[in-house]
Write an enzyme that holds these catalytic residues in place. Structure first.
Site, PDB file in Angstrom:
ATOM      1  N   GLU A  32       0.832  -1.215   0.000  1.00  0.00           N
ATOM      2  CA  GLU A  32       0.000   0.000   0.000  1.00  0.00           C
ATOM      3  C   GLU A  32       0.867   1.265   0.000  1.00  0.00           C
ATOM      4  O   GLU A  32       0.492   2.272  -0.576  1.00  0.00           O
ATOM      5  CB  GLU A  32      -0.917  -0.046   1.227  1.00  0.00           C
ATOM      6  CG  GLU A  32      -1.813   1.153   1.453  1.00  0.00           C
ATOM      7  CD  GLU A  32      -2.995   1.232   0.492  1.00  0.00           C
ATOM      8  OE1 GLU A  32      -3.129   0.366  -0.395  1.00  0.00           O
ATOM      9  OE2 GLU A  32      -3.776   2.186   0.609  1.00  0.00           O
TER      10      GLU A  32
ATOM     11  N   THR B 121     -11.708   7.813 -13.299  1.00  0.00           N
ATOM     12  CA  THR B 121     -10.803   7.385 -12.246  1.00  0.00           C
ATOM     13  C   THR B 121     -11.269   6.079 -11.605  1.00  0.00           C
ATOM     14  O   THR B 121     -10.537   5.455 -10.852  1.00  0.00           O
ATOM     15  CB  THR B 121     -10.630   8.501 -11.194  1.00  0.00           C
ATOM     16  OG1 THR B 121      -9.527   8.173 -10.362  1.00  0.00           O
ATOM     17  CG2 THR B 121     -11.870   8.666 -10.338  1.00  0.00           C
TER      18      THR B 121
END
Ligand code: NAG
Ligand code: NAG
Ligand code: NAG
Ligand code: NAG
Ligand code: NAG
Length: 570
Positions: free
Chosen positions: A428, A561
């Site tokens: 992440e 997006t």
């Protein structure tokens, strides 16, 4: 301190001189098209669009533009698997819990997975699955919500999915037994109902959206307490504040809704929502890049965070992409282009950071850092791996070769974050020691694990989760379609093999607690979550990498997006 000046939309409206320029430009374009029409040989086929841009690589050789059917089929089967596990165990809920088989209401209870993955089902030709999804979608009550509604998430996931389905249907890509003219009208009505329900978000002095809308009272609301419980470090301000991505990622979806309905209000509201960012009236040190977050009442930046990572990302993405979608008479296109290019070059100048070679790891990589006040945050989030794709798109469309080199170097950095991880899945977030400006870096490798990782890979994991995120494969998709270099297909396949190996569960696909320790954690390695972008984006981009390059051609489609695609009709 940023200097405050009064912001007014009037200041950005076109003046007579610019209308003249627009008319002159239109005449020139028409003449050019006429000359082109009569001078070029007539080799057009039906598939050549009468609109669009020249984005994709065109000099394919040896049939490399063809799909890789075996690999594409494996990804398509994963979409099928994901769909049917959800269908059997959590149909109508927002998400399935992929480890336990439970359900989760994370996006107001309208069935986020169904709407978000529907455009992927359409591209993959999974018609039985799409038919069931469309039946659900037309029955959703978008005036009633479970919990407060987040305008940003709702716009990109739900509104984007709805208008994209209409566009895919209008482009003739969905069989009429699934979406007939009547169903199309209902889908479009669902989109307008949802957009109207979101309308109160924009009832602020600046037009920047409230963080939430209460659908029972039709009023905007500040962030709910849960946001502060999840992020105890989130600073509190006098008025509600909003980040660039949340206020600046509504223009594509709303522009398409305006095109489909003829109603300008959607574009007007989305334009006002990001106007304080685009026509920024405060002194910010780096051209094109905004200081954030913003006070939604005054429009003033109240923080000094500056970057392209999570929270800011899709504002910069939409600056570019709106110029591909807008009609040429749109008075703001040149402002958007200029702003995008300034921000892209500022990113390159101020935040691109090369890692210092570590003991055993001699190579260097390029990453993007973040700035907060005077601090350089030497940490890159997985979310920032969208940037190589968007920069490549910009480099091709706006003919910027420096951006291409920059983008490909950043993509190599994301690739390194994946391949240097024991699971071959990127974390992440990760950190590095900058080759330059070492002393100022905020993050240092304090633990034994981070020192070991740094010594062997040149980076260390600052957050070892993997949340099924798409950004890396999204950028690989752009890189493959724009450069035609087969290595990006190979990189995507490496990622896919790792995902199938580690993320597949009894009820779908799950995120990982620690991409550095999957082997030793066995069944405890999973996070019991499968957010809807797994179906909307990760599987879609992965499949598109192995499809024919004419499928969802970047010369004709713009991806939101959230991975929903809109026709490039001007
Ligand atoms: C295309 O194939 C030919 C013959 O196999 C080979 O010589 C050539 O290098 C290939 N070109 C590319 C661009 O891969
Ligand atoms: C959804 O989850 C709740 C508990 O969270 C459970 O009571 C309910 O039965 C579940 N629904 C289905 C269809 O499994
Ligand atoms: C709104 O949805 C809830 C369930 O989420 C339901 O109980 C309620 O009846 C609905 N209200 C209306 C007006 O449809
Ligand atoms: C909406 O506002 C009403 C009245 O203030 C409140 O009772 C309700 O809990 C709110 N709904 C949500 C979902 O926050
Ligand atoms: C547009 O913005 C106004 C506030 O300026 C708001 O009242 C209205 O509901 C919004 N409409 C839509 C469709 O967003």
């Amino acid at each position: 301190m940023p200097r405050f000046r009064r912001y007014g939309i009037a200041s950005v409206q076109k003046n007579p001189e610019s209308s003249f320029k627009v008319i002159a430009a239109v005449i020139v374009i028409v003449l050019y098209l006429l000359i082109k029409e009569f001078s070029s040989p007539k080799i057009r086929t039906k598939t050549v669009p009468t609109y669009g841009a020249h984005i994709q690589f065109a000099e394919w050789q040896n049939g490399t533009e063809k799909g890789d059917p075996t690999k594409a089929e494996k990804v398509r089967n994963a979409m099928k698997y994901t769909f049917w596990k959800y269908r059997e165990n959590a149909w109508g809920y927002d998400d399935i819990k992929p480890v336990s088989g439970g359900n989760a209401t994370t996006r107001n209870g309208w069935g986020a997975f169904i709407v978000d993955s529907s455009t992927t089902l359409a591209l993959m030709g999974l018609w039985e699955e799409l038919a069931a999804s469309v039946q659900h979608i037309i029955s959703i009550d978008f005036t009633n919500a479970t919990g407060p509604v987040d305008p940003f998430e709702t716009t990109i996931r739900y509104l984007g999915g709805l208008v994209s389905l209409v566009d895919l249907s209008d482009a003739g890509l969905i069989p009429t037994n699934i979406i007939n003219p009547e169903t199309r009208e209902i889908l479009l009505r669902q989109a307008t109902t949802l957009a109207m329900s979101l309308g109160p978000a924009y009832d602020t002095p600046t037009g920047m959206p409230w963080p939430r809308v209460n659908f029972s009272t039709s009023l905007g609301e500040p962030d709910p307490p849960s946001v502060y419980l999840e992020n105890p470090d989130k600073p509190r301000y006098k008025n509600p504040v909003i980040g660039p991505a949340r206020t600046g990622s509504a223009i594509l979806e709303n522009r398409v809704l305006t095109r489909l309905t003829g109603d300008a209000i959607y574009t007007i509201n989305a334009t006002k929502a990001w106007a304080p960012l685009v026509w920024n009236q405060w002194l910010t040190p780096w051209a094109g890049m905004v200081d954030a977050p913003f006070d939604i009442v005054t429009g003033e930046p109240v923080g000094r965070q500056r970057h392209w990572d999570g929270g800011h990302d899709s504002y910069y993405e939409y600056l570019l992409k709106v110029t591909l979608l807008s009609p040429p008479h749109d008075p703001y296109i040149d402002d958007y282009k200029k702003r995008f290019l300034e921000a892209a070059y500022s990113l390159r100048t101020h935040l691109a950071s090369r890692s210092a070679p570590a003991e055993q790891h001699m190579t260097q990589h390029l990453f993007i850092a973040k700035q907060d006040a005077q601090w350089l945050i030497n940490k890159q989030g997985h979310l920032a791996c969208f940037a190589p794709g968007t920069l490549l798109l910009g480099s091709k469309y706006l003919d910027q070769r420096y951006l291409r080199t920059f983008a490909l170097a950043l993509l190599e950095g994301c690739h390194h974050a994946y391949t240097s991880s024991p699971s071959k899945i990127g974390p992440e977030a990760w950190s590095w020691l900058p080759k330059f400006g070492y002393g100022d870096a905020v993050h240092q490798p304090f633990t034994e694990r981070s020192q070991r990782e740094l010594a062997t890979t040149g980076i260390w994991m600052t957050d070892p989760h993997y949340k099924l995120r798409p950004e890396y494969v999204e950028s690989l998709f752009y890189a493959w379609r724009i450069t035609g270099d087969l290595r990006y297909r190979d990189w995507a396949w490496e990622m896919w093999v790792a995902i199938e190996k580690y993320c597949k569960t009894d009820y779908g696909f799950a995120g990982l607690r620690d991409v550095g320790k999957v082997e030793e954690m066995g069944g405890h390695r999973w996070i019991d979550e499968q957010q809807s972008f797994w179906g909307a984006e990760t599987l879609k981009y992965m499949w598109l990498v192995f499809s024919d390059t004419k499928v969802a051609d970047l010369d004709q489609w713009v991806f939101s997006t959230e991975g929903h695609l809109f026709r490039m009709i001007r």
